[in-house]
Design an enzyme around this catalytic site. Structure first.
Site, mmCIF file in Angstrom:
data_model
loop_
_atom_site.group_PDB
_atom_site.id
_atom_site.type_symbol
_atom_site.label_atom_id
_atom_site.label_comp_id
_atom_site.label_asym_id
_atom_site.label_seq_id
_atom_site.Cartn_x
_atom_site.Cartn_y
_atom_site.Cartn_z
ATOM 1 N N HIS A 1 9.906 5.093 20.069
ATOM 2 C CA HIS A 1 8.731 4.555 20.763
ATOM 3 C C HIS A 1 8.945 4.163 22.229
ATOM 4 O O HIS A 1 8.035 3.614 22.861
ATOM 5 C CB HIS A 1 8.132 3.344 20.021
ATOM 6 C CG HIS A 1 7.829 3.587 18.575
ATOM 7 N ND1 HIS A 1 7.471 4.816 18.075
ATOM 8 C CD2 HIS A 1 7.836 2.751 17.502
ATOM 9 C CE1 HIS A 1 7.265 4.713 16.769
ATOM 10 N NE2 HIS A 1 7.487 3.488 16.392
ATOM 11 N N CYS B 1 2.070 -2.740 14.822
ATOM 12 C CA CYS B 1 2.063 -2.506 13.379
ATOM 13 C C CYS B 1 1.389 -3.637 12.605
ATOM 14 O O CYS B 1 1.667 -4.815 12.846
ATOM 15 C CB CYS B 1 3.500 -2.334 12.901
ATOM 16 S SG CYS B 1 3.607 -1.972 11.146
ATOM 17 N N GLY C 1 7.188 -2.415 5.431
ATOM 18 C CA GLY C 1 8.556 -2.862 5.282
ATOM 19 C C GLY C 1 9.549 -2.034 6.058
ATOM 20 O O GLY C 1 9.256 -0.926 6.494
ATOM 21 N N SER D 1 12.546 6.082 7.103
ATOM 22 C CA SER D 1 12.223 5.725 8.483
ATOM 23 C C SER D 1 12.696 4.306 8.773
ATOM 24 O O SER D 1 12.427 3.380 8.012
ATOM 25 C CB SER D 1 10.710 5.825 8.678
ATOM 26 O OG SER D 1 10.360 5.438 9.988
ATOM 27 N N SER E 1 12.360 5.129 14.453
ATOM 28 C CA SER E 1 11.210 4.806 15.286
ATOM 29 C C SER E 1 11.723 4.422 16.664
ATOM 30 O O SER E 1 12.313 3.359 16.839
ATOM 31 C CB SER E 1 10.441 3.635 14.670
ATOM 32 O OG SER E 1 9.999 4.009 13.383
ATOM 33 N N CYS F 1 0.068 1.953 8.587
ATOM 34 C CA CYS F 1 0.885 0.954 7.911
ATOM 35 C C CYS F 1 0.252 -0.422 7.857
ATOM 36 O O CYS F 1 0.009 -1.030 8.883
ATOM 37 C CB CYS F 1 2.150 0.734 8.715
ATOM 38 S SG CYS F 1 3.402 1.866 8.421
ATOM 39 N N GLU G 1 0.808 -1.207 0.000
ATOM 40 C CA GLU G 1 0.000 0.000 0.000
ATOM 41 C C GLU G 1 0.842 1.258 0.000
ATOM 42 O O GLU G 1 2.041 1.237 0.262
ATOM 43 C CB GLU G 1 -0.971 -0.022 1.177
ATOM 44 C CG GLU G 1 -0.320 -0.245 2.505
ATOM 45 C CD GLU G 1 -1.360 -0.673 3.525
ATOM 46 O OE1 GLU G 1 -1.540 -1.893 3.694
ATOM 47 O OE2 GLU G 1 -1.982 0.195 4.147
HETATM 48 N N1 SAH Z 1 10.022 0.053 9.249
HETATM 49 C C1 SAH Z 1 10.130 1.476 9.324
HETATM 50 C C2 SAH Z 1 9.073 2.219 8.545
HETATM 51 C C3 SAH Z 1 7.691 1.762 8.768
HETATM 52 S S1 SAH Z 1 6.435 2.515 9.514
HETATM 53 C C4 SAH Z 1 10.136 1.923 10.755
HETATM 54 O O1 SAH Z 1 9.979 1.097 11.647
HETATM 55 O O2 SAH Z 1 10.347 3.104 11.012
HETATM 56 C C5 SAH Z 1 6.523 4.188 9.778
HETATM 57 C C6 SAH Z 1 6.165 4.570 11.222
HETATM 58 O O3 SAH Z 1 4.812 4.228 11.566
HETATM 59 C C7 SAH Z 1 7.051 3.902 12.228
HETATM 60 O O4 SAH Z 1 7.474 4.841 13.179
HETATM 61 C C8 SAH Z 1 6.127 2.878 12.846
HETATM 62 O O5 SAH Z 1 6.573 2.502 14.103
HETATM 63 C C9 SAH Z 1 4.823 3.620 12.845
HETATM 64 N N2 SAH Z 1 3.634 2.786 12.963
HETATM 65 C C10 SAH Z 1 3.412 1.560 12.480
HETATM 66 N N3 SAH Z 1 2.185 1.112 12.811
HETATM 67 C C11 SAH Z 1 1.612 2.092 13.512
HETATM 68 C C12 SAH Z 1 0.336 2.234 14.131
HETATM 69 N N4 SAH Z 1 -0.566 1.274 14.104
HETATM 70 N N5 SAH Z 1 0.068 3.404 14.773
HETATM 71 C C13 SAH Z 1 0.996 4.388 14.816
HETATM 72 N N6 SAH Z 1 2.200 4.312 14.257
HETATM 73 C C14 SAH Z 1 2.514 3.173 13.618
#
Ligand code: SAH
Length: 350
Positions: free
Chosen positions: A223, A116, A166, A198, A221, A340, A89
């Site tokens: 968190h 995620c 990814g 990212s 990321s 995502c 997507e």
């Molecule tokens: N793999 C990379 C890029 C993917 S996602 C990474 O980990 O950074 C991009 C961002 O969206 C990341 O910070 C990820 O942690 C966040 N993300 C993924 N799923 C999410 C969700 N359900 N709610 C909020 N942020 C989310």
């Protein structure tokens, strides 16, 4: 699966076209057509016989738009389908200064982050550089009319974020190749400064990226503010500590002169009490960085909860008071499965 012409730079296309016994200028015509997001058979400057020959070995068009959803705020969400039937997507966010497209780098993901949706079925395969690029070429083509007046007739998409499905640094070679292709002067010509990558923090690859001469905006990321909490939501934290990540970020800054970014998703009861805000300030104060707070997009397969708005602003205020540069991301496209992997998970479920 057939090969993909979009994987090739202009120089590589020239060698290839010459090897077919064709004139070199055909490569330029082909490259221009591909850059405009055209399928091989729609490039009118090329002779039919050459197009037929190309399509024997190469995909006519590597990616199709399987579905498109438009949010009430204008955000567009795409489901792209590749030649082997795999889907990923993408999101197009429309801002005053231009369009930002969020692209996927892998089909699925093997990083296993607990919040995620991309990782629910693990990693199916890596995308090639040309497959990643094609997500942008095809969306650009669709919005060709919107590009007028922006001084770059080749693109409506002015910014790219590698934040779709990814882990970009888990598909390092193809992602770096993609960055070279998209920033090539003779192609889309997008400045690396308009691209954000990212990562969940694959430390050795962060050092490699710093040395590529591609000064993209590096976003990590985070968190969490300690390794134990981080490992609870991000398994990758068992391999690399926050301390390792911060060192790699400093190296990135040294090498590229670019400040770096952190993403911090607010998960209720997990990482967003006052003590976490204070720990984040302690960790990052004085560093050339910016913190993007993200509201958790609740994924139905996971039981993590989002923080309410008031508490999210309180958390932001505490970071700012502590001296950090931070913003709370505006939530857009929520009505169309913004997070995502949500759309793909929904599609696979059906
Ligand atoms: N793999 C990379 C890029 C993917 S996602 C990474 O980990 O950074 C991009 C961002 O969206 C990341 O910070 C990820 O942690 C966040 N993300 C993924 N799923 C999410 C969700 N359900 N709610 C909020 N942020 C989310």
């Amino acid at each position: 699966m057939k090969k993909i012409l979009q994987d090739l730079s202009l120089g590589e296309l020239e060698n290839f076209i010459l090897s077919l016994g064709e004139k070199k200028f055909r490569a330029k015509q082909l490259y221009e057509g591909l850059t405009q997001g055209k399928a091989v058979e729609d490039i009118s400057s090329l002779p039919k016989s050459l197009k037929a020959r190309l399509c024997e070995e190469y995909e006519n068009m590597p990616v199709k738009i399987k579905a498109k959803f438009v949010s009430s705020d204008g955000t567009e969400k795409y489901l792209f389908e590749y030649a082997d039937g795999n889907v990923v997507e993408g999101v197009l966010m429309k801002y005053k200064y231009g369009y930002t497209q969020c692209v996927s780098t892998q089909v699925g993901c093997r990083m296993g982050c607990k919040f995620c949706a991309s990782t629910l079925n693990g990693l199916l395969r890596n995308l090639t550089a040309g497959e990643i690029l094609s997500q942008i070429l095809i969306v650009n083509a669709l919005h060709k009319a919107d590009a007028a007046g922006q001084g770059a007739e080749k693109r409506a998409v002015t910014n790219v974020v590698l934040m779709g499905s990814g882990e970009p640094l888990d598909n390092y070679d193809e992602v770096v190749k993609f960055l070279r292709l998209i920033s090539a002067e003779d192609g889309i010509g997008m400045s690396p400064r308009n691209i954000s990558l990212s990562t969940c923090g694959i430390v050795p690859k962060m050092y490699d990226l710093a040395k590529e001469g591609l000064p993209v905006n590096l976003t990590v990321s985070l968190h969490a503010t300690d390794d134990v909490t981080r490992a609870r939501v991000m398994p990758v934290a068992k391999a690399y500590t926050i301390d390792d990540i911060l060192k790699a970020c400093d190296y990135y800054f040294q090498k590229t002169g670019r400040r770096y970014y952190f993403e911090y998703t607010l998960i209720a009861g997990e990482n967003c009490d006052n003590e976490h805000a204070d720990a984040l300030v302690k960790l990052l104060k004085g560093k050339p960085c910016h913190v993007n707070l993200i509201r958790l997009n609740e994924v139905k397969e996971r039981d993590l909860k989002a923080l309410d708005d008031k508490a999210a602003y309180r958390f932001l205020g505490r970071l700012e008071k502590g001296g950090l540069s931070a913003t709370l991301r505006r939530q857009i496209g929520v009505d169309i499965g913004g997070a995502c992997g949500q759309l793909r998970a929904q599609y696979l479920g059906e």
